[in-house]
Every structure is written in structure tokens, then in C-alpha cells.
Design an enzyme around this catalytic site. Sequence first.
Site, PDB file in Angstrom:
ATOM      1  N   LYS A 239       8.513 -17.546 -44.835  1.00 29.85           N
ATOM      2  CA  LYS A 239       7.799 -17.244 -43.601  1.00 29.85           C
ATOM      3  C   LYS A 239       6.818 -18.096 -43.125  1.00 29.85           C
ATOM      4  CE  LYS A 239       4.914 -13.609 -43.493  1.00 29.85           C
ATOM      5  NZ  LYS A 239       3.549 -13.946 -42.932  1.00 29.85           N
ATOM      6  N   ASN A 240       5.867 -18.349 -44.113  1.00 35.64           N
ATOM      7  CA  ASN A 240       4.365 -19.206 -43.930  1.00 35.64           C
ATOM      8  C   ASN A 240       4.821 -20.583 -43.978  1.00 35.64           C
ATOM      9  OD1 ASN A 240       3.362 -16.720 -43.626  1.00 35.64           O
ATOM     10  ND2 ASN A 240       2.340 -16.936 -45.829  1.00 35.64           N
TER      11      ASN A 240
ATOM     12  N   ASP B 243      -1.464 -13.653 -51.741  1.00 35.12           N
ATOM     13  CA  ASP B 243      -0.280 -12.816 -51.154  1.00 35.12           C
ATOM     14  C   ASP B 243       0.292 -12.360 -52.307  1.00 35.12           C
ATOM     15  OD1 ASP B 243       0.333 -14.995 -48.383  1.00 35.12           O
ATOM     16  OD2 ASP B 243      -1.328 -13.734 -48.947  1.00 35.12           O
TER      17      ASP B 243
ATOM     18  N   ARG C 107     -10.338 -12.488 -39.976  1.00 35.21           N
ATOM     19  CA  ARG C 107      -9.565 -13.906 -39.742  1.00 35.21           C
ATOM     20  C   ARG C 107     -10.327 -14.781 -38.636  1.00 35.21           C
ATOM     21  NH1 ARG C 107      -4.234 -12.422 -41.611  1.00 35.21           N
ATOM     22  NH2 ARG C 107      -3.658 -14.403 -41.469  1.00 35.21           N
TER      23      ARG C 107
ATOM     24  N   ARG D 247       7.534  -7.571 -41.419  1.00 39.32           N
ATOM     25  CA  ARG D 247       7.078  -8.930 -40.911  1.00 39.32           C
ATOM     26  C   ARG D 247       7.367  -9.854 -41.845  1.00 39.32           C
ATOM     27  NH1 ARG D 247       1.586  -7.739 -40.509  1.00 39.32           N
ATOM     28  NH2 ARG D 247       1.823  -9.977 -40.538  1.00 39.32           N
TER      29      ARG D 247
ATOM     30  N   CYS E 293      -7.252  -8.111 -38.770  1.00 41.23           N
ATOM     31  CA  CYS E 293      -6.135  -7.282 -39.186  1.00 41.23           C
ATOM     32  C   CYS E 293      -6.620  -6.832 -40.663  1.00 41.23           C
ATOM     33  CB  CYS E 293      -5.056  -8.547 -39.578  1.00 41.23           C
ATOM     34  SG  CYS E 293      -5.466  -9.644 -40.797  1.00 41.23           S
TER      35      CYS E 293
HETATM   36  C1  EPZ Z   1      -2.281 -18.241 -44.284  1.00 35.92           C
HETATM   37  O1  EPZ Z   1      -3.318 -17.201 -43.301  1.00 35.92           O
HETATM   38  C2  EPZ Z   1      -0.901 -17.130 -44.546  1.00 35.92           C
HETATM   39  N1  EPZ Z   1      -0.428 -16.918 -43.442  1.00 35.92           N
HETATM   40  C3  EPZ Z   1      -1.550 -15.693 -45.253  1.00 35.92           C
HETATM   41  O2  EPZ Z   1      -0.412 -15.150 -45.593  1.00 35.92           O
HETATM   42  C4  EPZ Z   1      -2.222 -16.386 -46.629  1.00 35.92           C
HETATM   43  O3  EPZ Z   1      -2.980 -15.071 -47.252  1.00 35.92           O
HETATM   44  C5  EPZ Z   1      -3.419 -17.264 -46.262  1.00 35.92           C
HETATM   45  O4  EPZ Z   1      -2.858 -18.558 -45.523  1.00 35.92           O
HETATM   46  C6  EPZ Z   1      -4.307 -17.875 -47.643  1.00 35.92           C
HETATM   47  O5  EPZ Z   1      -3.246 -18.372 -48.193  1.00 35.92           O
HETATM   48  C7  EPZ Z   1       0.292 -17.588 -42.770  1.00 35.92           C
HETATM   49  O6  EPZ Z   1       0.581 -18.793 -43.439  1.00 35.92           O
HETATM   50  C8  EPZ Z   1       0.919 -17.477 -41.587  1.00 35.92           C
HETATM   51  P1  EPZ Z   1      -6.584 -19.380 -44.141  1.00 35.92           P
HETATM   52  P2  EPZ Z   1      -4.451 -18.400 -42.842  1.00 35.92           P
HETATM   53  O7  EPZ Z   1      -7.066 -19.922 -42.710  1.00 35.92           O
HETATM   54  O8  EPZ Z   1      -3.813 -19.714 -42.206  1.00 35.92           O
HETATM   55  C9  EPZ Z   1     -11.201 -18.615 -43.730  1.00 35.92           C
HETATM   56  C10 EPZ Z   1       0.859 -13.218 -45.368  1.00 35.92           C
HETATM   57  O9  EPZ Z   1       0.766 -12.135 -46.076  1.00 35.92           O
HETATM   58  N2  EPZ Z   1     -10.959 -19.235 -42.648  1.00 35.92           N
HETATM   59  O10 EPZ Z   1      -6.265 -20.306 -45.429  1.00 35.92           O
HETATM   60  O11 EPZ Z   1      -4.936 -17.494 -41.797  1.00 35.92           O
HETATM   61  C11 EPZ Z   1     -10.599 -17.030 -43.691  1.00 35.92           C
HETATM   62  O12 EPZ Z   1     -11.498 -16.212 -43.229  1.00 35.92           O
HETATM   63  C12 EPZ Z   1      -0.369 -13.930 -45.042  1.00 35.92           C
HETATM   64  O13 EPZ Z   1       2.073 -13.833 -45.265  1.00 35.92           O
HETATM   65  C13 EPZ Z   1     -12.395 -19.385 -42.007  1.00 35.92           C
HETATM   66  O14 EPZ Z   1     -13.410 -18.989 -42.564  1.00 35.92           O
HETATM   67  O15 EPZ Z   1      -5.369 -18.384 -43.996  1.00 35.92           O
HETATM   68  C14 EPZ Z   1     -10.226 -16.705 -45.134  1.00 35.92           C
HETATM   69  O16 EPZ Z   1     -11.299 -16.192 -45.864  1.00 35.92           O
HETATM   70  C15 EPZ Z   1      -1.488 -12.818 -45.187  1.00 35.92           C
HETATM   71  N3  EPZ Z   1     -12.178 -20.056 -40.773  1.00 35.92           N
HETATM   72  C16 EPZ Z   1      -9.683 -18.084 -45.640  1.00 35.92           C
HETATM   73  O17 EPZ Z   1     -10.457 -18.976 -44.936  1.00 35.92           O
HETATM   74  C17 EPZ Z   1     -11.152 -20.397 -40.137  1.00 35.92           C
HETATM   75  O18 EPZ Z   1     -11.099 -20.838 -38.993  1.00 35.92           O
HETATM   76  C18 EPZ Z   1      -8.158 -18.333 -45.737  1.00 35.92           C
HETATM   77  O19 EPZ Z   1      -7.901 -18.280 -44.485  1.00 35.92           O
HETATM   78  C19 EPZ Z   1      -9.965 -20.145 -40.748  1.00 35.92           C
HETATM   79  C20 EPZ Z   1      -9.925 -19.377 -42.066  1.00 35.92           C
END
Ligand code: EPZ
Length: 430
Positions: A21-22, A305, A121, A398, A116
Site C-alpha cells: 500500500k505504501n 507500522d 502528521r 484501508r 490522525c
Molecule cells: C509513511 O507515513 C507511512 N504512510 C506510514 O504508514 C508510516 O508509519 C510512516 O511513513 C513512517 O514509516 C505511507 O507511506 C502512506 P513520515 P509519512 O513523513 O510519510 C514527522 C500505515 O500504517 N514529520 O516519515 O506520513 C512526523 O511527524 C502508515 O501504513 C515531520 O515532522 O511518515 C513523524 O513523526 C501509518 N514533518 C515522522 O516525521 C513532515 O513534514 C514520520 O513521518 C513530515 C513528517
Amino acid sequence: MRVTVYGGRRLFGEIAVDGAKNAALPLLAATVLTDDEVILENVPDVGDVRTMIALLESVGKRVLLLEPGVYSIRTERELVGTPPEELVRRLRASFLLLGPLMARHGSSQLPLPGGCPIGVRPVDLHLKGLRALGAELSSQGGSWGARAERLHPAEIHLDYPSVGATEQIMMTAALIPGRTVISNPAQDPEVHDLARLLIKMGAGIMIEPGRLQVEGAKKLSGAVHTVIPDRINAGTFLIAGAIAGGDVTVTRCQPLHLEALLSKLDELGITVHEHVESVRVISDGPGSFVGGRVEARPYPGFPTDLQPQMMALLSVARGSSIIKETVWESRFAHAAELVRMGAQIRLEGSTALIEGVAGLSGAEVSVNDVRAGAALVLAGLIAEGATVVIDRDEHIRRGYRDLVGDLNRLGAAIIEETLTVEGSVTAETR
Ligand code: EPZ
């Protein structure tokens, strides 16, 4: 959705993993970078993917299902830069469209999908990258607008290796002639999969530890690409085999993407056999493995995850365990639900302290997010009696095409029922 799990049955057999999915979500977003036909294979049939497909159609793409899991996507009419808010709000990953739509259409506007259950996020790293590439950004009423005034290549450092920000910047830079460098990018397999598609479309991308380099092109063309297997779903089924006991082989997966989990299961004393495209787990179930320490970190660290699923497993290990969640600031909602089932878990900030118990008891529990839902179903596999998992927002669907059906095919006894709005139930045993 209401899932009733009757515990105490071991799992045996093989389960083939769907596409990730990701990976599919950014790959679908990348199709807005060209008008040509892009064919994606091994696309998983899960809720988030269906929402992303609806988003693509809403901005002017024609999406055809050629055969199960195989989609043809190409531009059907002039691209629109502003997808409908009600669709955007349904899917966090919709924010990935901001940069690519801006680069193709000249401007884009996306409401922030909002927080969420696992955290605020933020998108500050996405915005920092787009600004560095020359985008004019403006925010009004909770939505962000981006205008491609004078896009140019840039050197961007990410304070945190954000998966989404890395994907957003890489896709946008792919359509900006010149060299863009991202330092401290996410190294996840899904990021590499997106890079492979962008290379097929005509961009030059090189990824090395700590550095991602994009040679952008003025125009990108169509391509054919197969989505990588879903390492999180593969890991979920391996943990299911470990917790329930039995002998489960997960096929069509990439063991290389699961190293952190496989070495952790081995450390707990669970038998794991790796093959080229499959992993086999053999376990005697609750109490047959020891507790340990899990720290959810960016890839290649232990995947956040799979943290909820591991919490279910460690709840019935011998001895104590510690889980440290370093990625999301509030991803322990499933702990309280596991405690209702008899688990002994104490939370201290981003750390969960777990005392293993001999077994859990069935209870009614509620689902907070997609991976917490999977974790509660896994806990139900070994709980005494029936565990009723209430998933009002259908989070599980989802991220999993048919978690209940797949586990039942391995020997579980689970009934899945659809909850109508009034809360009544239509039985749907799989
Ligand atoms: C991706 O989310 C995945 N989703 C998430 O999976 C997964 O948990 C996450 O990566 C971490 O591996 C998809 O790929 C669709 P991040 P993403 O940006 O891209 C901080 C699932 O269950 N951050 O790496 O949103 C954020 O707050 C989902 O399938 C900022 O500070 O994750 C978090 O602490 C849940 N500023 C950390 O980085 C930003 O601009 C990780 O976020 C962006 C993120």
C-alpha cells in the site's frame, strides 16, 4: 466493521502477500507527472488505494483496471490542480499530490488532511522542500496552495528522514531540469520503488546512504512498473504465526525488507527460516518465546507500522519487554485495548513497559488505526474465548485486502460483520 475472533487455534499453511500500500500510493501520485500511459501491476485492492484512484480521476486522469491488480493510468482531460476536499480528507497520502500537480499544472491547492490517531502528521518538511524548489506556497483556511513561479533544482536537507517529504520532493524534482539533492532522505523500500518508476519515466535518480540525487527532466513519459510486496502485511502475518503458534510461510515477499523484524523474532527465540521470496515462522505460541527490547525507528530500523503487532506478541512472552516508539508521538492507543484483554502494559511517554502474561482473555476492544486493528485481531488469536474488535471507521480495510479471510485460511476462526450506520450487523463469515 465488527470482527469476532475465537482464540486458541494454531495457524498452518502459506499466505501470499499483496503489493505494498505504501508503495502503491506514491506510485499512483507520480502518474500525474506525465500525460502518457503508466501501467502499474501488483497494486493492492485496499481502501487507501481506491481513494487515491478516485483522487486521480478527480484531477483528470483516466484509470482503467486491466485485470486484478493491474491499472492503466493516463491523462484524459486537462489536469485540474485542486482535487475535491472530501476525497483529500479521507487519505493522508493525498498530500503527495501537491508538488507533482503544481509541477505539471502550474499550481495546486490541497486541504491539509488533518491529524490522525497516531499523531499530528505535520507537513513542514514537505513545504520546506517545495519552497527550496522555487514553489510559491500560501495557506488559507487549513489548505495549502502551491504555484510553480520559477521552479529550479535545489539542495535540501531533511531534519528528519520523512518518507512522505522525500517522496514529495523527489517526484517534484523529477520534472525540474537540473540536479536536486536531498540529504538525510528516507531510505524505505517504498522510496526506492518510487525512484525506480521515476527512472523508467525519464528522470535520473541515485540513492546512497544519507543522500538522494535527482536529475530532473523537462518532460516525463509513460512506463510499466510492478509494485513491491507489502513488507508490513508480510510482517503482520509472520507475527500472527509467532503469537498463535504453528507453522506459517509468507510467500511473494522480500525478506531483505524484513531484516529488523526477522532478527528480532530470532532474538525472542522464535524459529524463522528465510528463503529467496518467502519466510517461514514456526512457533509454539504464548510463553514459548522470551521478551525483549523493540525500538521503532526510521528504515532500516524496526518499522513503526509493526510496533502495535509486536506489542500484542510481547504481551504473552516470558518475562518483560520494552517498546520505544521514536517515529510517532502517540501510537500507543492499542496498549489500553490490550490491557482490557489482560495484558500488563505501562506507558511512560514514548516507552511501553510490558510484563508478559500466560494468556489473554477475550474482550470487546476498539480500533484506533490500521495497524492497531491488526494488532488486536492478532491478540484475539490467542485470547481465551471471543474477542470482539470494533472497527467503526474500517481502518483495517484501508491497509489489508482481507485480513480476516487470510487468517481463516491459515486456520483461525474469525467472523467479520459489517456495521451499518445504526450499528446493526449483517453477518459475513469469510
Ligand atoms: C509513511 O507515513 C507511512 N504512510 C506510514 O504508514 C508510516 O508509519 C510512516 O511513513 C513512517 O514509516 C505511507 O507511506 C502512506 P513520515 P509519512 O513523513 O510519510 C514527522 C500505515 O500504517 N514529520 O516519515 O506520513 C512526523 O511527524 C502508515 O501504513 C515531520 O515532522 O511518515 C513523524 O513523526 C501509518 N514533518 C515522522 O516525521 C513532515 O513534514 C514520520 O513521518 C513530515 C513528517
